[in-house]
Scaffold this motif. Structure first.
Motif, PDB file in Angstrom:
ATOM      1  N   TYR A  82     -46.736   2.087  -4.939  1.00 43.44           N
ATOM      2  CA  TYR A  82     -47.578   3.052  -4.064  1.00 43.44           C
ATOM      3  C   TYR A  82     -46.295   4.088  -3.263  1.00 43.44           C
ATOM      4  O   TYR A  82     -45.213   3.282  -2.660  1.00 43.44           O
ATOM      5  CB  TYR A  82     -48.148   2.401  -2.756  1.00 43.44           C
ATOM      6  CG  TYR A  82     -49.136   3.552  -1.841  1.00 43.44           C
ATOM      7  CD1 TYR A  82     -49.621   4.355  -2.681  1.00 43.44           C
ATOM      8  CD2 TYR A  82     -47.900   3.428  -0.376  1.00 43.44           C
ATOM      9  CE1 TYR A  82     -49.887   4.952  -1.451  1.00 43.44           C
ATOM     10  CE2 TYR A  82     -48.888   4.276  -0.081  1.00 43.44           C
ATOM     11  CZ  TYR A  82     -49.283   5.243  -0.294  1.00 43.44           C
ATOM     12  OH  TYR A  82     -50.289   6.496   0.588  1.00 43.44           O
ATOM     13  N   PHE A  97     -55.398   3.710  -6.338  1.00 40.36           N
ATOM     14  CA  PHE A  97     -54.820   2.425  -5.062  1.00 40.36           C
ATOM     15  C   PHE A  97     -55.113   1.130  -5.465  1.00 40.36           C
ATOM     16  O   PHE A  97     -55.942   1.071  -4.898  1.00 40.36           O
ATOM     17  CB  PHE A  97     -55.028   2.891  -3.878  1.00 40.36           C
ATOM     18  CG  PHE A  97     -54.085   4.401  -3.772  1.00 40.36           C
ATOM     19  CD1 PHE A  97     -53.515   4.511  -3.940  1.00 40.36           C
ATOM     20  CD2 PHE A  97     -55.145   5.814  -3.205  1.00 40.36           C
ATOM     21  CE1 PHE A  97     -52.745   5.890  -3.667  1.00 40.36           C
ATOM     22  CE2 PHE A  97     -54.381   6.586  -2.557  1.00 40.36           C
ATOM     23  CZ  PHE A  97     -53.263   6.856  -3.182  1.00 40.36           C
ATOM     24  N   ARG A 139     -55.353   4.640   3.348  1.00 37.04           N
ATOM     25  CA  ARG A 139     -55.009   5.775   2.079  1.00 37.04           C
ATOM     26  C   ARG A 139     -55.238   6.918   2.098  1.00 37.04           C
ATOM     27  O   ARG A 139     -54.754   7.780   2.132  1.00 37.04           O
ATOM     28  CB  ARG A 139     -54.939   5.178   0.692  1.00 37.04           C
ATOM     29  CG  ARG A 139     -54.604   3.828   0.201  1.00 37.04           C
ATOM     30  CD  ARG A 139     -53.230   3.980  -0.345  1.00 37.04           C
ATOM     31  NE  ARG A 139     -52.452   3.014   0.041  1.00 37.04           N
ATOM     32  CZ  ARG A 139     -51.357   1.840   0.272  1.00 37.04           C
ATOM     33  NH1 ARG A 139     -51.294   2.192   1.573  1.00 37.04           N
ATOM     34  NH2 ARG A 139     -50.393   1.257   0.132  1.00 37.04           N
TER      35      ARG A 139
END
Ligand code: UDP
Length: 246
Positions: free
Chosen positions: A121, A138, A156
């Motif tokens: 990430y 994700f 996120r």
């Protein structure tokens, strides 16, 4: 897509879609049902074709493993949670494969490094992928035990500056109710509710950490039935679907 091939602009330019692991399991309640994965992927592709919108997805892992289950059986909670985070990666790779079979470019980014299967990430990189029209999935939650993928989705969404967090539900629940609709016949579905009411009344939407993060960052949440085809488009179109938390 509209008849003239021009994409419409929806209510938001960028969305984060939270898919619970159990959604992937379908009737079986465990594992990944290929037809359900295809249905979800088709919905994502359709929305991207119809609207000028960036789509990021956060996947859960409850169809494979939940940390609390292990902890309940006497396991070390953190260890059990790491297993749960790894479970989300399996779902992410399945969704990636399904999206790619529909010719939708995707990237998986994991919060726990596993360079052989996915990118790590990296926020800026995720945003760049989204700008290029890729669907970013994700996985591995926040990378930390004691959290949930709902919180990862809120985090996120705030990080990539999404306009909304769309929390897809399954098993027939189509929004936030005043009580559990499966057990209480008087339960009513709410069209709109405030973050503080969700928190203070303990309404079943997302866990409190996720709701607080959205509240602090003024990120609206729409809780809706993911299993009804066309719902994501309808939400982007401005229709009253599910429950809006703001
Ligand atoms: N998990 C975690 N940290 C996170 C996200 C998830 O430890 O940031 C673990 C936790 O054990 C959880 C499991 O991963 O039970 C699967 O995620 P979740 O239960 O949120 O999946 P869902 O309910 O959406 O299927």
């Amino acid at each position: 897509m509209t008849t003239d091939g021009i994409k419409r602009s929806g209510r938001w330019d960028r969305i984060v879609l939270k898919l619970s692991g159990e959604a992937f399991a379908g009737e079986a309640g465990y594992g990944i049902d290929g037809e359900i994965a295809a249905q979800i992927a088709t919905e994502i592709v359709k929305v991207r074709a119809e609207f000028d919108v960036d789509v990021a997805v956060v996947v859960g892992g409850g169809n494979i493993w939940r940390g609390m289950t292990g902890a309940g059986a006497g396991m070390d909670r953190a260890q059990a949670d790491y297993m749960g985070m790894l479970a989300t990666v399996i779902n992410a790779l399945a969704l990636q494969d399904t999206l790619e079979r529909l010719n939708q470019p995707t990237r998986v980014q994991t919060a726990i490094g596993m360079a052989q299967v996915a990118e790590p990430y990296i926020r800026r990189r995720a945003i760049r992928h989204l700008e290029k029209g890729r669907v970013v999935i994700f996985a591995a939650g926040t990378g930390n035990p004691f959290f949930t993928t709902d919180t990862a989705a809120a985090l996120r969404a705030v990080e990539v500056e999404a306009g909304v967090l769309l929390k897809g539900t399954h098993s027939g629940t189509d929004g936030i109710y005043t009580a559990d609709p499966r057990t209480d016949p008087n339960a009513e579905r709410l069209d709109e509710v405030q973050y503080l009411d969700v928190l203070s009344q303990g309404l079943r939407a997302m866990d409190s950490t996720a709701v607080s993060l959205c509240m602090d960052n003024k990120l609206p949440i729409v809780v809706f039935d993911l299993m009804k085809p066309g719902n994501v488009s309808a939400i982007l179109d401005g229709q009253l679907i599910g429950t809006l938390v703001s």
